[in-house]
Design a protein around this motif. Structure first.
Motif, PDB file in Angstrom:
ATOM      1  N   MET A   1     -48.325 -60.599  37.169  1.00 47.26           N
ATOM      2  CA  MET A   1     -49.506 -60.365  36.472  1.00 47.26           C
ATOM      3  C   MET A   1     -49.657 -58.707  36.664  1.00 47.26           C
ATOM      4  SD  MET A   1     -49.846 -62.085  33.880  1.00 47.26           S
ATOM      5  CE  MET A   1     -47.980 -62.826  34.360  1.00 47.26           C
ATOM      6  N   SER A   2     -49.540 -58.368  38.063  1.00 43.81           N
ATOM      7  CA  SER A   2     -50.180 -56.753  38.387  1.00 43.81           C
ATOM      8  C   SER A   2     -48.701 -56.293  38.029  1.00 43.81           C
ATOM      9  CB  SER A   2     -50.048 -56.842  39.783  1.00 43.81           C
ATOM     10  OG  SER A   2     -51.121 -57.489  40.189  1.00 43.81           O
TER      11      SER A   2
ATOM     12  N   GLY B   1     -50.729 -47.776  45.778  1.00 45.19           N
ATOM     13  CA  GLY B   1     -49.243 -48.294  45.459  1.00 45.19           C
ATOM     14  C   GLY B   1     -48.765 -49.045  46.244  1.00 45.19           C
TER      15      GLY B   1
ATOM     16  N   SER C   1     -49.181 -52.773  41.752  1.00 46.33           N
ATOM     17  CA  SER C   1     -49.455 -52.542  39.874  1.00 46.33           C
ATOM     18  C   SER C   1     -49.528 -51.111  40.298  1.00 46.33           C
ATOM     19  CB  SER C   1     -50.630 -53.012  39.487  1.00 46.33           C
ATOM     20  OG  SER C   1     -51.915 -52.315  40.551  1.00 46.33           O
TER      21      SER C   1
ATOM     22  N   THR D   1     -53.780 -46.241  51.692  1.00 48.62           N
ATOM     23  CA  THR D   1     -54.099 -45.972  52.853  1.00 48.62           C
ATOM     24  C   THR D   1     -52.784 -46.377  53.770  1.00 48.62           C
ATOM     25  OG1 THR D   1     -55.518 -47.806  52.385  1.00 48.62           O
ATOM     26  CG2 THR D   1     -56.514 -46.339  52.216  1.00 48.62           C
TER      27      THR D   1
ATOM     28  N   LEU E   1     -56.653 -52.479  46.549  1.00 45.21           N
ATOM     29  CA  LEU E   1     -57.265 -53.984  46.198  1.00 45.21           C
ATOM     30  C   LEU E   1     -57.515 -54.397  47.331  1.00 45.21           C
ATOM     31  CD1 LEU E   1     -57.565 -56.633  45.462  1.00 45.21           C
ATOM     32  CD2 LEU E   1     -55.298 -57.649  45.607  1.00 45.21           C
TER      33      LEU E   1
ATOM     34  N   LEU F   1     -63.464 -44.922  44.220  1.00 49.85           N
ATOM     35  CA  LEU F   1     -63.059 -44.154  44.831  1.00 49.85           C
ATOM     36  C   LEU F   1     -62.734 -42.815  44.174  1.00 49.85           C
ATOM     37  CD1 LEU F   1     -59.763 -45.949  45.863  1.00 49.85           C
ATOM     38  CD2 LEU F   1     -61.972 -45.358  47.451  1.00 49.85           C
TER      39      LEU F   1
ATOM     40  N   ILE G   1     -56.500 -50.286  36.669  1.00 44.87           N
ATOM     41  CA  ILE G   1     -56.444 -51.635  36.461  1.00 44.87           C
ATOM     42  C   ILE G   1     -57.258 -52.214  37.699  1.00 44.87           C
ATOM     43  CG2 ILE G   1     -54.925 -52.673  36.500  1.00 44.87           C
ATOM     44  CD1 ILE G   1     -52.596 -50.809  36.749  1.00 44.87           C
ATOM     45  N   ALA G   2     -57.827 -51.967  38.418  1.00 48.04           N
ATOM     46  CA  ALA G   2     -58.198 -52.914  39.299  1.00 48.04           C
ATOM     47  C   ALA G   2     -60.257 -53.077  38.675  1.00 48.04           C
ATOM     48  CB  ALA G   2     -58.966 -52.154  40.724  1.00 48.04           C
TER      49      ALA G   2
ATOM     50  N   GLN H   1     -61.845 -56.635  39.593  1.00 51.37           N
ATOM     51  CA  GLN H   1     -62.199 -56.546  40.610  1.00 51.37           C
ATOM     52  C   GLN H   1     -63.966 -55.773  40.802  1.00 51.37           C
ATOM     53  OE1 GLN H   1     -61.572 -58.827  42.770  1.00 51.37           O
ATOM     54  NE2 GLN H   1     -59.851 -59.467  41.106  1.00 51.37           N
TER      55      GLN H   1
ATOM     56  N   THR I   1     -59.904 -55.903  31.161  1.00 52.20           N
ATOM     57  CA  THR I   1     -59.789 -56.732  32.154  1.00 52.20           C
ATOM     58  C   THR I   1     -58.823 -57.780  32.465  1.00 52.20           C
ATOM     59  OG1 THR I   1     -61.243 -57.824  31.107  1.00 52.20           O
ATOM     60  CG2 THR I   1     -62.373 -56.430  33.156  1.00 52.20           C
TER      61      THR I   1
HETATM   62  N1  LIG Z   1     -56.713 -55.768  34.292  1.00 52.07           N
HETATM   63  C1  LIG Z   1     -56.056 -56.595  34.395  1.00 52.07           C
HETATM   64  O1  LIG Z   1     -55.262 -56.472  33.994  1.00 52.07           O
HETATM   65  C2  LIG Z   1     -55.321 -56.469  36.095  1.00 52.07           C
HETATM   66  C3  LIG Z   1     -53.531 -57.713  35.848  1.00 52.07           C
HETATM   67  C4  LIG Z   1     -53.344 -57.120  36.739  1.00 52.07           C
HETATM   68  C5  LIG Z   1     -54.113 -57.007  38.515  1.00 52.07           C
HETATM   69  N2  LIG Z   1     -55.436 -56.357  38.117  1.00 52.07           N
HETATM   70  C6  LIG Z   1     -55.899 -55.856  39.482  1.00 52.07           C
HETATM   71  O2  LIG Z   1     -55.311 -54.466  39.617  1.00 52.07           O
HETATM   72  C7  LIG Z   1     -55.708 -54.615  41.712  1.00 52.07           C
HETATM   73  C8  LIG Z   1     -54.798 -54.454  41.939  1.00 52.07           C
HETATM   74  O3  LIG Z   1     -53.299 -54.875  42.212  1.00 52.07           O
HETATM   75  P1  LIG Z   1     -52.596 -55.967  42.993  1.00 52.07           P
HETATM   76  O4  LIG Z   1     -51.288 -56.568  42.902  1.00 52.07           O
HETATM   77  O5  LIG Z   1     -51.402 -53.935  42.576  1.00 52.07           O
HETATM   78  O6  LIG Z   1     -52.612 -55.076  44.140  1.00 52.07           O
HETATM   79  P2  LIG Z   1     -51.619 -55.000  45.793  1.00 52.07           P
HETATM   80  O7  LIG Z   1     -52.636 -55.507  47.153  1.00 52.07           O
HETATM   81  O8  LIG Z   1     -50.302 -55.022  45.753  1.00 52.07           O
HETATM   82  O9  LIG Z   1     -52.465 -53.054  46.494  1.00 52.07           O
HETATM   83  C9  LIG Z   1     -53.253 -52.571  46.221  1.00 52.07           C
HETATM   84  C10 LIG Z   1     -52.914 -51.566  46.960  1.00 52.07           C
HETATM   85  O10 LIG Z   1     -54.058 -50.618  47.079  1.00 52.07           O
HETATM   86  C11 LIG Z   1     -54.256 -50.204  48.500  1.00 52.07           C
HETATM   87  N3  LIG Z   1     -55.477 -49.378  49.004  1.00 52.07           N
HETATM   88  C12 LIG Z   1     -56.315 -50.024  49.594  1.00 52.07           C
HETATM   89  N4  LIG Z   1     -57.465 -49.081  49.755  1.00 52.07           N
HETATM   90  C13 LIG Z   1     -56.907 -47.858  49.203  1.00 52.07           C
HETATM   91  C14 LIG Z   1     -57.702 -46.921  48.971  1.00 52.07           C
HETATM   92  N5  LIG Z   1     -59.149 -46.654  49.456  1.00 52.07           N
HETATM   93  N6  LIG Z   1     -56.896 -46.173  48.702  1.00 52.07           N
HETATM   94  C15 LIG Z   1     -55.362 -46.522  48.287  1.00 52.07           C
HETATM   95  N7  LIG Z   1     -54.874 -47.468  48.306  1.00 52.07           N
HETATM   96  C16 LIG Z   1     -55.733 -48.080  48.310  1.00 52.07           C
HETATM   97  C17 LIG Z   1     -53.595 -51.149  49.541  1.00 52.07           C
HETATM   98  O11 LIG Z   1     -52.608 -50.286  50.972  1.00 52.07           O
HETATM   99  C18 LIG Z   1     -51.829 -52.000  48.247  1.00 52.07           C
HETATM  100  O12 LIG Z   1     -51.386 -51.445  48.765  1.00 52.07           O
HETATM  101  C19 LIG Z   1     -55.972 -55.215  41.720  1.00 52.07           C
HETATM  102  O13 LIG Z   1     -57.943 -55.946  41.375  1.00 52.07           O
HETATM  103  C20 LIG Z   1     -55.953 -56.698  40.840  1.00 52.07           C
HETATM  104  O14 LIG Z   1     -57.079 -57.930  40.848  1.00 52.07           O
HETATM  105  C21 LIG Z   1     -55.434 -56.223  37.564  1.00 52.07           C
END
Ligand SMILES: NC(=O)c1ccc[n+]([C@@H]2O[C@H](COP(=O)([O-])OP(=O)(O)OC[C@H]3O[C@@H](n4cnc5c(N)ncnc54)[C@H](O)[C@@H]3O)[C@@H](O)[C@H]2O)c1
Length: 239
Positions: free
Chosen positions: A1-2, A44, A47, A67, A108, A117, A135-136, A139, A167
């Protein structure tokens, strides 16, 4: 989904940059003789990578912040040349957000609320009509000014900046999302159906990682911490 949400984030961002949608009126890729839009992707992971790929494919000038240095090294090897990678810290965030036409938030921290941020104060330094896609938001959101929205009413404008914070983004493209989700989860579903949840979790550590709560006991350490409650290791429940 991401993966779905990441790709959609760029698509939605491009749409809401249009003047008629409340945006500044910038075309993501520009045309010869004009500057392309600047896109900042914060996070990065799954998503964020997909969002950056889409934006780069449309010809935007993309910056992706994370990070995790290992992740940044990987991205520098696989991303096209119009994507640069930056270590995420208050200074790089401030500079890249200030200058961006589109900011996509995709951070995430597993089991925890997303960090805020992009602050309200940072919006004042952005160009009016720029777009934030959070996107986040599922959460809690990584922009201070985000609040959850729906596909029926996906955006709102705060301090001149358009916010998109749906969401459940994949819900807008159910054909793609259902097939993608089934591709990824069918093997787990079959294991659960054939073995029952306990045996399936003992046989497959990947499934065990997904168990958050059993009979009222929280079996995921990060979730227990986030709710300030007791953590009960899953193996003590399984045995
Ligand atoms: N809105 C929606 O419909 C929807 C759908 C899917 C996922 N999401 C959400 O999207 C978010 C990301 O999901 P994902 O699967 O890409 O996660 P992921 O774990 O693959 O990637 C998250 C990235 O964020 C980085 N990160 C953490 N702290 C950071 C900071 N301070 N600065 C920069 N980067 C930082 C991590 O190192 C990691 O690479 C989650 O909250 C997930 O629940 C939302």
């Amino acid at each position: 989904m991401s993966e779905v949400a990441g790709r959609m984030a760029t698509q939605q961002g491009a749409k809401y940059l249009e003047k008629s949608q409340g945006g500044s009126g910038v075309l993501l890729g520009g045309v010869p003789g004009t500057a392309p839009a600047k896109v900042t992707v914060i996070g990065g992971g799954v998503s964020g990578t997909q969002a950056a790929l889409m934006a780069a494919g449309m010809g935007a000038q993309v910056t992706i912040l994370d990070t995790n240095l290992e992740r940044l090294r990987y991205l520098s090897e696989v991303m096209p040349k119009n994507v640069i990678q930056l270590h995420s810290n208050p200074s790089t965030l401030e500079n890249t957000v200030h200058d961006a036409d589109l900011v996509i938030g995709s951070v995430l921290i597993p089991g925890a609320k997303a960090p805020k941020l992009v602050t309200k104060a940072m919006l004042k330094n952005m160009r009016k009509g720029s777009v934030l896609v959070d996107i986040a938001i599922d959460q809690g959101g990584c922009f201070e000014t985000s609040k959850p929205t729906t596909h029926k009413d996906p955006v709102f404008t705060k301090d001149g900046i358009v916010h998109y914070a749906v969401t459940n983004m994949p819900g807008a493209v159910p054909i793609t999302s259902t097939v993608a989700l089934t591709n990824a989860t069918a093997k787990y579903t079959l294991q659960l159906a054939n073995m029952g949840w306990k045996a399936a979790c003992m046989a497959n550590p990947g499934l065990a990682l997904g168990v958050n709560m059993v009979e009222g006991k929280i079996t995921n350490e990060a979730v227990a911490q986030a709710f300030n409650t007791n953590y009960v290791p899953l193996n003590t429940v399984l045995s």
